[in-house]
Design an enzyme around this catalytic site. Structure first.
Site, PDB file in Angstrom:
ATOM      1  N   GLY A   1      69.194  30.762  -9.134  1.00  0.00           N
ATOM      2  CA  GLY A   1      69.954  31.639 -10.027  1.00  0.00           C
ATOM      3  C   GLY A   1      70.156  33.006  -9.418  1.00  0.00           C
ATOM      4  O   GLY A   1      70.075  34.033 -10.095  1.00  0.00           O
TER       5      GLY A   1
ATOM      6  N   ARG B   1      71.045  38.185 -13.539  1.00  0.00           N
ATOM      7  CA  ARG B   1      70.281  39.430 -13.697  1.00  0.00           C
ATOM      8  C   ARG B   1      68.859  39.282 -13.175  1.00  0.00           C
ATOM      9  O   ARG B   1      68.362  40.130 -12.430  1.00  0.00           O
ATOM     10  CB  ARG B   1      70.261  39.840 -15.181  1.00  0.00           C
ATOM     11  CG  ARG B   1      71.602  40.265 -15.736  1.00  0.00           C
ATOM     12  CD  ARG B   1      71.506  40.677 -17.203  1.00  0.00           C
ATOM     13  NE  ARG B   1      71.091  39.553 -18.032  1.00  0.00           N
ATOM     14  CZ  ARG B   1      71.920  38.652 -18.548  1.00  0.00           C
ATOM     15  NH1 ARG B   1      73.211  38.742 -18.296  1.00  0.00           N
ATOM     16  NH2 ARG B   1      71.478  37.672 -19.314  1.00  0.00           N
ATOM     17  N   MET B   2      68.195  38.198 -13.566  1.00  0.00           N
ATOM     18  CA  MET B   2      66.822  37.987 -13.119  1.00  0.00           C
ATOM     19  C   MET B   2      66.788  37.621 -11.652  1.00  0.00           C
ATOM     20  O   MET B   2      65.902  38.063 -10.906  1.00  0.00           O
ATOM     21  CB  MET B   2      66.165  36.892 -13.968  1.00  0.00           C
ATOM     22  CG  MET B   2      64.659  36.794 -13.777  1.00  0.00           C
ATOM     23  SD  MET B   2      63.812  38.276 -14.337  1.00  0.00           S
ATOM     24  CE  MET B   2      62.578  38.447 -13.047  1.00  0.00           C
TER      25      MET B   2
ATOM     26  N   THR C   1      62.943  28.768 -19.712  1.00  0.00           N
ATOM     27  CA  THR C   1      62.519  28.389 -21.061  1.00  0.00           C
ATOM     28  C   THR C   1      63.528  27.412 -21.663  1.00  0.00           C
ATOM     29  O   THR C   1      64.602  27.205 -21.119  1.00  0.00           O
ATOM     30  CB  THR C   1      62.389  29.622 -21.978  1.00  0.00           C
ATOM     31  OG1 THR C   1      63.664  30.274 -22.090  1.00  0.00           O
ATOM     32  CG2 THR C   1      61.368  30.605 -21.424  1.00  0.00           C
TER      33      THR C   1
ATOM     34  N   ALA D   1      56.426  31.045 -19.644  1.00  0.00           N
ATOM     35  CA  ALA D   1      57.624  31.569 -20.293  1.00  0.00           C
ATOM     36  C   ALA D   1      57.768  33.067 -20.073  1.00  0.00           C
ATOM     37  O   ALA D   1      58.869  33.607 -20.170  1.00  0.00           O
ATOM     38  CB  ALA D   1      57.590  31.260 -21.788  1.00  0.00           C
ATOM     39  N   ASN D   2      56.688  33.734 -19.773  1.00  0.00           N
ATOM     40  CA  ASN D   2      56.734  35.170 -19.494  1.00  0.00           C
ATOM     41  C   ASN D   2      55.677  35.498 -18.448  1.00  0.00           C
ATOM     42  O   ASN D   2      54.513  35.153 -18.617  1.00  0.00           O
ATOM     43  CB  ASN D   2      56.487  35.980 -20.769  1.00  0.00           C
ATOM     44  CG  ASN D   2      56.871  37.431 -20.611  1.00  0.00           C
ATOM     45  OD1 ASN D   2      56.407  38.112 -19.702  1.00  0.00           O
ATOM     46  ND2 ASN D   2      57.741  37.919 -21.479  1.00  0.00           N
TER      47      ASN D   2
ATOM     48  N   HIS E   1      66.192  39.710 -28.346  1.00  0.00           N
ATOM     49  CA  HIS E   1      66.683  39.599 -26.973  1.00  0.00           C
ATOM     50  C   HIS E   1      68.181  39.903 -26.913  1.00  0.00           C
ATOM     51  O   HIS E   1      68.855  39.969 -27.938  1.00  0.00           O
ATOM     52  CB  HIS E   1      66.423  38.199 -26.408  1.00  0.00           C
ATOM     53  CG  HIS E   1      65.009  37.975 -25.986  1.00  0.00           C
ATOM     54  ND1 HIS E   1      64.021  37.606 -26.868  1.00  0.00           N
ATOM     55  CD2 HIS E   1      64.404  38.079 -24.770  1.00  0.00           C
ATOM     56  CE1 HIS E   1      62.870  37.490 -26.218  1.00  0.00           C
ATOM     57  NE2 HIS E   1      63.075  37.774 -24.948  1.00  0.00           N
TER      58      HIS E   1
ATOM     59  N   LYS F   1      71.167  35.409 -24.404  1.00  0.00           N
ATOM     60  CA  LYS F   1      70.072  34.427 -24.429  1.00  0.00           C
ATOM     61  C   LYS F   1      70.482  33.226 -25.274  1.00  0.00           C
ATOM     62  O   LYS F   1      70.968  33.380 -26.399  1.00  0.00           O
ATOM     63  CB  LYS F   1      68.782  35.057 -24.966  1.00  0.00           C
ATOM     64  CG  LYS F   1      67.570  34.128 -24.855  1.00  0.00           C
ATOM     65  CD  LYS F   1      66.275  34.875 -25.084  1.00  0.00           C
ATOM     66  CE  LYS F   1      65.069  33.955 -25.003  1.00  0.00           C
ATOM     67  NZ  LYS F   1      64.936  33.319 -23.678  1.00  0.00           N
TER      68      LYS F   1
ATOM     69  N   GLY G   1      60.712  31.708 -25.462  1.00  0.00           N
ATOM     70  CA  GLY G   1      59.508  31.073 -24.933  1.00  0.00           C
ATOM     71  C   GLY G   1      58.282  31.941 -25.120  1.00  0.00           C
ATOM     72  O   GLY G   1      57.180  31.441 -25.386  1.00  0.00           O
ATOM     73  N   THR G   2      58.467  33.255 -25.001  1.00  0.00           N
ATOM     74  CA  THR G   2      57.339  34.169 -25.186  1.00  0.00           C
ATOM     75  C   THR G   2      56.855  34.157 -26.636  1.00  0.00           C
ATOM     76  O   THR G   2      55.644  34.157 -26.900  1.00  0.00           O
ATOM     77  CB  THR G   2      57.740  35.596 -24.782  1.00  0.00           C
ATOM     78  OG1 THR G   2      58.161  35.590 -23.412  1.00  0.00           O
ATOM     79  CG2 THR G   2      56.587  36.566 -24.950  1.00  0.00           C
TER      80      THR G   2
END
Length: 265
Positions: free
Chosen positions: A7, A11-12, A98, A121-122, A153, A157, A163-164
């Site tokens: 990915g 952004r991530m 997630t 998840a985090n 979020h 999303k 997930g968190t």
């Protein structure tokens, strides 16, 4: 540490690329993006104004042949394809994706019998310490307190609750000796009747560019306690992911999470 990023144009993904490039012990050897992405063929460091010599590609086998580790914060269908490639090439995985189905989670767990996987998840240190605080709080607020989890979020999303939020629910339910599957209530609408005192409620907010806010509310009579974690930047996730890579470098096959990485078990 020879690391590839999945990915890579997101952004991530960009945050992870920057973190790898700034880590003296890490080497960026691959950058994956989805088929048809307009960024394919671009240098992975272009958004930073850097020439890394690593081009974004959708060729899984070419990337996995160069990597020791893949960091994956994508979507479930992409992650499952990455797991298959990792098994072919004996590459360890750090997964922050997630939204998996139960069947996909079972396949992920089966893969961990052959390769090392950190799945969380985090990956922020703050969130994982918060999970321990929630376990402690739940034990002391087990009677007379209603438990609700509220998360917020950004508008992009696609899964809810986060997930968190589910991790937090699992931590609280586990501390109370309950199964989250049995006591979770996801959103409320219409005439719901009185609240079941054993339930754990979830509410999800989506809007703007919120990176991630999570609050667990213990609501009693005459008082309420709120434990909140707010993320202002994805950099904490990226640093946690690199910490997970270092953890895997000294481990063989197995399924781990950030509680293992941080020594919080």
């Amino acid at each position: 540490m020879k690391i590839a990023i999945a990915g890579a144009s997101g952004r991530m993904g960009r945050m992870l690329i920057e973190a790898v490039l700034n880590d003296a012990d890490a080497q960026l050897v691959g950058a994956l993006d989805r088929a048809g992405s307009p960024f394919l063929g671009q240098d992975a460091g272009a958004f930073l104004g850097k020439d890394t010599g690593v081009k974004l590609t959708d060729d899984l086998d070419a990337v996995f042949a160069q990597a020791e580790y893949l960091i994956d914060f994508t979507r479930p269908e992409g992650t499952m394809a990455h797991i298959e490639a990792a098994l072919r090439h004996d590459v360890k995985l750090v997964i922050g994706t997630t939204g998996f189905t139960a069947e996909q989670k079972a396949d992920l767990q089966a893969a961990a019998a052959r390769i090392g996987i950190v799945f969380a998840a985090n990956m922020s240190v703050g969130v994982n310490v918060t999970l321990k605080l929630l376990e402690f709080a739940a034990q002391h607020f087990s009677h007379g307190y209603d438990i609700e989890i509220i998360e917020a979020h950004h508008r992009h999303k696609v899964d809810a609750p986060s997930g968190t939020a589910l991790m937090m629910g699992e931590a609280v339910a586990g501390a109370l000796g309950r199964s989250l599957d049995d006591c979770a209530v996801y959103g409320r609408h219409g005439v719901t009747g009185e609240r079941d005192p054993s339930s754990i409620g979830f509410a999800a907010v989506r809007g703007g560019d919120i990176v991630g806010d999570h609050t667990v509310l213990f609501a009693g009579i005459g008082e309420r306690i709120e434990i909140t974690h707010k993320s202002s930047s994805r950099v904490s996730y990226a640093q946690g992911a690199l910490r997970a890579v270092r953890f895997l470098s000294a481990r063989g096959a197995g399924l781990f999470d950030m509680q293992d990485v941080l020594g919080l078990r």
